[in-house]
Design a protein around this motif. Structure first.
Motif, PDB file in Angstrom:
ATOM      1  N   ARG A 171     -19.944  -6.740  19.338  1.00  0.00           N
ATOM      2  CA  ARG A 171     -18.508  -6.096  19.528  1.00  0.00           C
ATOM      3  C   ARG A 171     -18.098  -4.743  20.641  1.00  0.00           C
ATOM      4  N   CYS A 172     -18.672  -4.157  20.912  1.00  0.00           N
ATOM      5  CA  CYS A 172     -18.669  -3.313  21.746  1.00  0.00           C
ATOM      6  C   CYS A 172     -18.341  -3.814  22.741  1.00  0.00           C
ATOM      7  N   ASP A 173     -19.825  -4.994  23.653  1.00  0.00           N
ATOM      8  CA  ASP A 173     -19.220  -5.637  25.010  1.00  0.00           C
ATOM      9  C   ASP A 173     -18.083  -6.467  24.667  1.00  0.00           C
ATOM     10  N   LEU A 174     -17.081  -7.108  23.674  1.00  0.00           N
ATOM     11  CA  LEU A 174     -15.758  -7.904  23.979  1.00  0.00           C
ATOM     12  C   LEU A 174     -15.048  -6.871  23.603  1.00  0.00           C
ATOM     13  N   ARG A 175     -14.666  -5.541  22.944  1.00  0.00           N
ATOM     14  CA  ARG A 175     -13.665  -4.773  23.198  1.00  0.00           C
ATOM     15  C   ARG A 175     -13.831  -3.989  24.808  1.00  0.00           C
ATOM     16  N   GLU A 176     -15.190  -3.992  25.201  1.00  0.00           N
ATOM     17  CA  GLU A 176     -14.799  -3.202  26.416  1.00  0.00           C
ATOM     18  C   GLU A 176     -14.538  -4.739  27.785  1.00  0.00           C
ATOM     19  N   GLY A 177     -14.636  -5.419  27.413  1.00  0.00           N
ATOM     20  CA  GLY A 177     -14.446  -6.783  28.473  1.00  0.00           C
ATOM     21  C   GLY A 177     -12.935  -6.920  28.235  1.00  0.00           C
ATOM     22  N   LEU A 178     -12.655  -7.294  26.887  1.00  0.00           N
ATOM     23  CA  LEU A 178     -10.921  -7.334  26.609  1.00  0.00           C
ATOM     24  C   LEU A 178      -9.974  -6.545  27.388  1.00  0.00           C
ATOM     25  N   ILE A 179     -10.126  -4.957  27.055  1.00  0.00           N
ATOM     26  CA  ILE A 179      -9.322  -3.784  27.352  1.00  0.00           C
ATOM     27  C   ILE A 179      -9.560  -4.572  29.175  1.00  0.00           C
ATOM     28  N   CYS A 180     -11.158  -4.183  29.357  1.00  0.00           N
ATOM     29  CA  CYS A 180     -10.369  -3.910  31.351  1.00  0.00           C
ATOM     30  C   CYS A 180      -9.661  -5.698  31.318  1.00  0.00           C
ATOM     31  N   TYR A 181      -9.877  -6.266  30.786  1.00  0.00           N
ATOM     32  CA  TYR A 181      -8.788  -7.482  31.265  1.00  0.00           C
ATOM     33  C   TYR A 181      -7.023  -7.300  30.942  1.00  0.00           C
ATOM     34  N   LEU A 182      -6.845  -6.256  29.510  1.00  0.00           N
ATOM     35  CA  LEU A 182      -5.537  -6.403  30.603  1.00  0.00           C
ATOM     36  C   LEU A 182      -5.366  -5.218  31.097  1.00  0.00           C
ATOM     37  N   ARG A 183      -6.297  -4.373  31.449  1.00  0.00           N
ATOM     38  CA  ARG A 183      -5.874  -2.998  32.236  1.00  0.00           C
ATOM     39  C   ARG A 183      -5.631  -3.522  33.432  1.00  0.00           C
ATOM     40  N   ASP A 184      -6.922  -5.059  34.242  1.00  0.00           N
ATOM     41  CA  ASP A 184      -6.627  -5.106  35.187  1.00  0.00           C
ATOM     42  C   ASP A 184      -5.930  -6.061  35.453  1.00  0.00           C
ATOM     43  N   HIS A 185      -5.387  -7.295  34.878  1.00  0.00           N
ATOM     44  CA  HIS A 185      -4.786  -8.421  34.418  1.00  0.00           C
ATOM     45  C   HIS A 185      -3.261  -8.846  34.458  1.00  0.00           C
ATOM     46  N   HIS A 186      -2.858  -8.020  33.192  1.00  0.00           N
ATOM     47  CA  HIS A 186      -1.863  -8.184  32.306  1.00  0.00           C
ATOM     48  C   HIS A 186      -1.681  -5.994  31.792  1.00  0.00           C
ATOM     49  N   PRO A 187      -1.426  -5.631  32.788  1.00  0.00           N
ATOM     50  CA  PRO A 187      -0.943  -4.143  32.148  1.00  0.00           C
ATOM     51  C   PRO A 187      -0.114  -4.559  31.524  1.00  0.00           C
ATOM     52  N   GLN A 188       0.797  -5.152  31.209  1.00  0.00           N
ATOM     53  CA  GLN A 188       2.081  -5.232  30.375  1.00  0.00           C
ATOM     54  C   GLN A 188       2.363  -5.307  29.502  1.00  0.00           C
ATOM     55  N   TRP A 189       0.648  -5.715  28.810  1.00  0.00           N
ATOM     56  CA  TRP A 189       0.522  -6.372  27.614  1.00  0.00           C
ATOM     57  C   TRP A 189      -0.541  -5.657  26.587  1.00  0.00           C
ATOM     58  N   LEU A 190      -0.520  -4.265  27.152  1.00  0.00           N
ATOM     59  CA  LEU A 190      -1.093  -2.859  26.838  1.00  0.00           C
ATOM     60  C   LEU A 190       0.166  -2.247  25.833  1.00  0.00           C
ATOM     61  N   PRO A 191      -0.160  -1.543  24.648  1.00  0.00           N
ATOM     62  CA  PRO A 191       1.010  -1.566  23.726  1.00  0.00           C
ATOM     63  C   PRO A 191       1.897  -0.488  24.351  1.00  0.00           C
ATOM     64  N   ARG A 192       3.549  -0.130  24.143  1.00  0.00           N
ATOM     65  CA  ARG A 192       4.085   0.624  24.528  1.00  0.00           C
ATOM     66  C   ARG A 192       5.037   0.862  23.619  1.00  0.00           C
ATOM     67  N   THR A 193       6.136   2.081  24.104  1.00  0.00           N
ATOM     68  CA  THR A 193       6.908   1.964  23.471  1.00  0.00           C
ATOM     69  C   THR A 193       8.214   1.608  24.027  1.00  0.00           C
ATOM     70  N   ARG A 194       9.270   1.189  23.427  1.00  0.00           N
ATOM     71  CA  ARG A 194      10.631   0.413  23.647  1.00  0.00           C
ATOM     72  C   ARG A 194      11.551   1.327  23.253  1.00  0.00           C
ATOM     73  N   GLY A 195      12.740   1.744  23.781  1.00  0.00           N
ATOM     74  CA  GLY A 195      13.760   2.686  23.939  1.00  0.00           C
ATOM     75  C   GLY A 195      14.857   2.208  23.945  1.00  0.00           C
ATOM     76  N   GLN A 196      15.742   2.478  23.562  1.00  0.00           N
ATOM     77  CA  GLN A 196      17.671   1.423  23.521  1.00  0.00           C
ATOM     78  C   GLN A 196      18.323   2.787  23.351  1.00  0.00           C
ATOM     79  N   TYR A 197      18.739   2.700  24.943  1.00  0.00           N
ATOM     80  CA  TYR A 197      19.707   3.421  25.486  1.00  0.00           C
ATOM     81  C   TYR A 197      21.056   3.049  25.301  1.00  0.00           C
ATOM     82  N   GLN A 198      22.154   3.807  24.863  1.00  0.00           N
ATOM     83  CA  GLN A 198      23.273   3.385  24.076  1.00  0.00           C
ATOM     84  C   GLN A 198      23.787   5.201  25.289  1.00  0.00           C
ATOM     85  N   PRO A 199      25.070   4.045  26.351  1.00  0.00           N
ATOM     86  CA  PRO A 199      25.368   5.357  27.017  1.00  0.00           C
ATOM     87  C   PRO A 199      26.546   6.427  26.271  1.00  0.00           C
TER      88      PRO A 199
END
Length: 336
Positions: free
Chosen positions: A308-336
């Motif tokens: 479990r520790c190896d899989l968690r570490e491997g997947l986090i490193c894969y997301l960070r290095d190859h697909h950082p846009q898939w990491l959790p992020r908070t979206r906001g809506q702009y209203q003029p």
């Protein structure tokens, strides 16, 4: 002179019995039952000789008028009870050792072997405790002042008796719970348990407590009543294979097929995976993320934890290095 002759005859009889038993073990058994008779002879030769000598001394001493002889008979009677308890306890220890020696050496290979190891030791300890208590009771009965004092304490001082009963309730409850745990087939020596959020392997099941070696080498000692009154997880009751799971929060735009391919590569390249099963699934979603879960089986609890520790570490490193846009992020809506 008569007493001395009887004692000498008893000593000679003890020597003869020891020699005859040795000949029987070495020649008559011819190795077929030597695994039982040899340790039994070595463990019981001294207490058996003590029983013969003390019994001969007790029956050789005449009753006679009051004097030193009645006191010597009383001492011989106490010694006879003690030597008899010594003989029985040694035989019980030999029976336990022989039973363990007849079992396969690998305690985690067979559920039947683990169950036998779990049941034999509490039974031996309980029988030894019963023999010891009976011996002490027989000795106290021979002392009339102590016997009368004990009877008066139990009959007249009800408060003292109640306090004694309350103080002994916990110990007796743990003892009976130990026997119940040994025969209830809920846990065995070598099982992997999860207790209060901590997982570990059962090291020893005693009459009053259970010793668990936790994943970080700490020793957790719990009373046996814990396992009869509270729920616990047994990961290896029927088999030792353990399925570990890892949960990750990713963005809604994450490609699960891509993550599934990477998880498959990590699982198949790990020596901790037992080549039995694995899966990646979306198990939940929130307004900000989706929850993916990777499940993979391992040979035992310790291997499942490391996997479990190896899989968690491997997947986090894969997301960070190859697909950082898939990491959790908070979206906001702009209203003029």
């Amino acid at each position: 002179m008569r007493t001395a002759l009887i004692v000498v005859a008893a000593l000679a009889a003890a020597v003869v019995v020891d020699l005859i038993s040795g000949v029987l073990v070495r020649r008559v058994a011819r190795g077929r039952y030597q695994w039982l008779l040899e340790p039994l002879r070595h463990a019981c030769r001294r207490p058996a000789a003590a029983v013969l000598l003390v019994a001969a001394l007790y029956y050789a001493l005449p009753l006679g008028p009051p004097g030193w002889q009645p006191h010597l008979r009383h001492v011989a009677r106490v010694a006879l009870v003690i030597s008899g308890a010594w003989l029985v306890n040694n035989a019980l220890h030999v029976a336990e050792a022989v039973a363990f020696s007849r079992l396969p050496g690998d305690a985690v290979a067979s559920r039947r072997v683990r169950r036998a190891r779990t049941q034999i030791r509490p039974v031996r300890r309980l029988t030894v405790a019963v023999v010891t208590i009976v011996a002490i009771g027989l000795i106290l009965i021979t002392f009339r002042p102590v016997r009368l004092f004990g009877v008066s304490m139990l009959t007249s001082a009800g408060v003292v008796g109640a306090l004694i009963g309350l103080s002994a309730r916990t110990a007796l409850g743990n003892a009976f719970a130990g026997v119940q745990v040994a025969f209830a087939d809920g846990l065995h020596v070598g099982d992997v348990l999860v207790v209060d959020g901590e997982w570990g392997r059962v090291e020893e099941v005693k009459l009053t407590n259970v010793v668990i070696r936790l994943w970080d080498e700490r020793m957790l000692i719990l009373p046996t009543t814990y396992f009869t009154e509270r729920p616990f997880q047994n990961w290896t009751r029927n088999e030792f294979r353990v399925v570990g799971k890892v949960q990750l929060h990713v963005d809604h735009t994450a490609d699960l097929d891509d993550l599934r391919r990477e998880a498959r590569r990590l699982v198949e390249s790990s020596p901790l995976w037992d080549r039995h099963q694995w899966v990646l699934q979306m198990v939940d979603s929130t307004p900000q993320t989706v929850v993916i879960q990777v499940q993979a089986s391992a040979a035992d609890g310790a291997s499942a934890w490391d996997l479990r520790c190896d899989l968690r570490e491997g997947l986090i490193c894969y997301l960070r290095d190859h697909h950082p846009q898939w990491l959790p992020r908070t979206r906001g809506q702009y209203q003029p």
